[in-house]
Design a protein around this motif. Structure first.
Motif, PDB file in Angstrom:
ATOM      1  N   ARG A   1       0.798  -1.222   0.000  1.00  0.00           N
ATOM      2  CA  ARG A   1       0.000   0.000   0.000  1.00  0.00           C
ATOM      3  C   ARG A   1       0.841   1.288   0.000  1.00  0.00           C
TER       4      ARG A   1
ATOM      5  N   GLU B   1       0.761   3.851  -3.073  1.00  0.00           N
ATOM      6  CA  GLU B   1       0.148   5.172  -2.871  1.00  0.00           C
ATOM      7  C   GLU B   1       1.173   6.304  -2.892  1.00  0.00           C
ATOM      8  N   THR B   2       2.464   5.964  -2.814  1.00  0.00           N
ATOM      9  CA  THR B   2       3.505   6.999  -2.908  1.00  0.00           C
ATOM     10  C   THR B   2       3.840   7.292  -4.367  1.00  0.00           C
TER      11      THR B   2
ATOM     12  N   GLN C   1      -1.335  11.793   3.888  1.00  0.00           N
ATOM     13  CA  GLN C   1      -2.771  11.451   3.766  1.00  0.00           C
ATOM     14  C   GLN C   1      -2.994  10.173   2.949  1.00  0.00           C
ATOM     15  N   ILE C   2      -2.035   9.243   3.044  1.00  0.00           N
ATOM     16  CA  ILE C   2      -2.204   7.954   2.347  1.00  0.00           C
ATOM     17  C   ILE C   2      -2.195   6.823   3.378  1.00  0.00           C
ATOM     18  N   ALA C   3      -2.594   5.630   2.929  1.00  0.00           N
ATOM     19  CA  ALA C   3      -2.697   4.444   3.796  1.00  0.00           C
ATOM     20  C   ALA C   3      -3.452   4.805   5.085  1.00  0.00           C
ATOM     21  N   LYS C   4      -4.561   5.506   4.900  1.00  0.00           N
ATOM     22  CA  LYS C   4      -5.328   5.982   6.061  1.00  0.00           C
ATOM     23  C   LYS C   4      -6.091   4.843   6.745  1.00  0.00           C
TER      24      LYS C   4
ATOM     25  N   SER D   1      -2.200   7.838   9.329  1.00  0.00           N
ATOM     26  CA  SER D   1      -1.918   8.014   7.898  1.00  0.00           C
ATOM     27  C   SER D   1      -0.404   7.942   7.755  1.00  0.00           C
ATOM     28  N   SER D   2       0.065   7.917   6.516  1.00  0.00           N
ATOM     29  CA  SER D   2       1.518   7.808   6.336  1.00  0.00           C
ATOM     30  C   SER D   2       2.179   9.182   6.274  1.00  0.00           C
TER      31      SER D   2
ATOM     32  N   LEU E   1      -0.462  17.240  -2.876  1.00  0.00           N
ATOM     33  CA  LEU E   1      -1.448  17.027  -1.812  1.00  0.00           C
ATOM     34  C   LEU E   1      -2.495  18.145  -1.818  1.00  0.00           C
TER      35      LEU E   1
END
Ligand code: AMP
Length: 222
Positions: free
Chosen positions: A10, A14-15, A97-100, A190-191, A218
């Motif tokens: 993930r 997502e990065t 705001q990823i892998a929330k 989140s990440s 973002l």
């Protein structure tokens, strides 16, 4: 050379769009390659694939200049919750705001958690996230015996190993499938982008460019 530490799955997936916004494209698919160091379209930027819980360590000690890691992993590593300088040597400039998901307490659906807490009962809590769990229950004034596990925490209340678990919850499907219910929401997760502080000084222009591009991507996505 700039080295970015990512974990497969993930966080890696997502990065990628954020990296793309910074003009960086990873040239190999980590799911197909066995390589641990992946080249990018920039000769001076590479990605190293490490276990998720090792990302803060790589960045803190300079094995990577920057990395992406979950807030849960960062706190368990010893990083702070707030932005800015977290652990010595580890700068935390951006919430990506990823892998929330969220960190929660869950129990068997037939376990009366509220009554146990009210009675002041001592709870047995199984978790991989012992720092987060210890702080949460200490603040709440609940006495707990923590049982450290490394996987499948959901099994602990079902086998009598623990009364409750502290784990990451996303859709809630895993809890539901195992007849567990969420009784407390400890924090949103989140990440985060983390940067080695020495690298931030030595490779300032290159790192700034990435932070600014991520930041712009973002804002544009909001
Ligand atoms: P879910 O069934 O969607 O609630 O997902 C819960 C399972 O996925 C648990 O085993 C969690 O440990 C794991 N999980 C959910 N979200 C994340 C995340 N952002 N990072 C790592 N693990 C996660």
């Amino acid at each position: 050379m700039l080295t970015l530490a990512l974990s497969k799955g993930r966080i890696f997936d997502e990065t990628m769009p954020l990296l793309k916004a910074a003009g960086i494209e990873v040239l190999e698919d980590p799911e197909k390659s066995r390589k641990l160091i992946l080249p990018t379209n920039h000769a001076n930027v590479r990605v190293v694939l490490v276990r998720a819980s090792d990302v803060p360590t790589y960045v803190q000690y300079g094995g990577a200049d920057l990395g992406v890691t979950g807030l849960d992993t960062l706190i368990e590593h010893g990083g702070g919750v707030a932005g800015g300088v977290a652990t010595a040597g580890l700068y935390q400039p951006l919430d990506l705001q990823i892998a929330k998901c969220r960190m929660s307490v869950a129990v068997r659906s037939d376990f009366d958690y509220a009554a146990m807490v009210k009675q002041g009962a001592r709870l047995k809590v199984a978790t991989k996230y012992t720092t987060i769990a210890r702080d949460f229950f200490a603040t709440k004034g609940v006495h707990v015996d923590l049982v450290k596990l490394y996987g499948s925490m959901e099994l602990a209340p079902l086998t009598g190993l623990a009364d409750a678990i502290v784990d990451l919850v996303s859709t809630g499907n895993t809890l539901k499938a195992n007849h567990l219910v969420e009784v407390e929401r400890i924090m949103d997760i989140s990440s985060r982008l983390v940067v080695n502080q020495a690298a931030l000084k030595m490779k300032q222009a290159d790192i700034r460019r990435i932070i600014d591009a991520f930041s712009a991507a973002l804002s544009a996505g909001k």
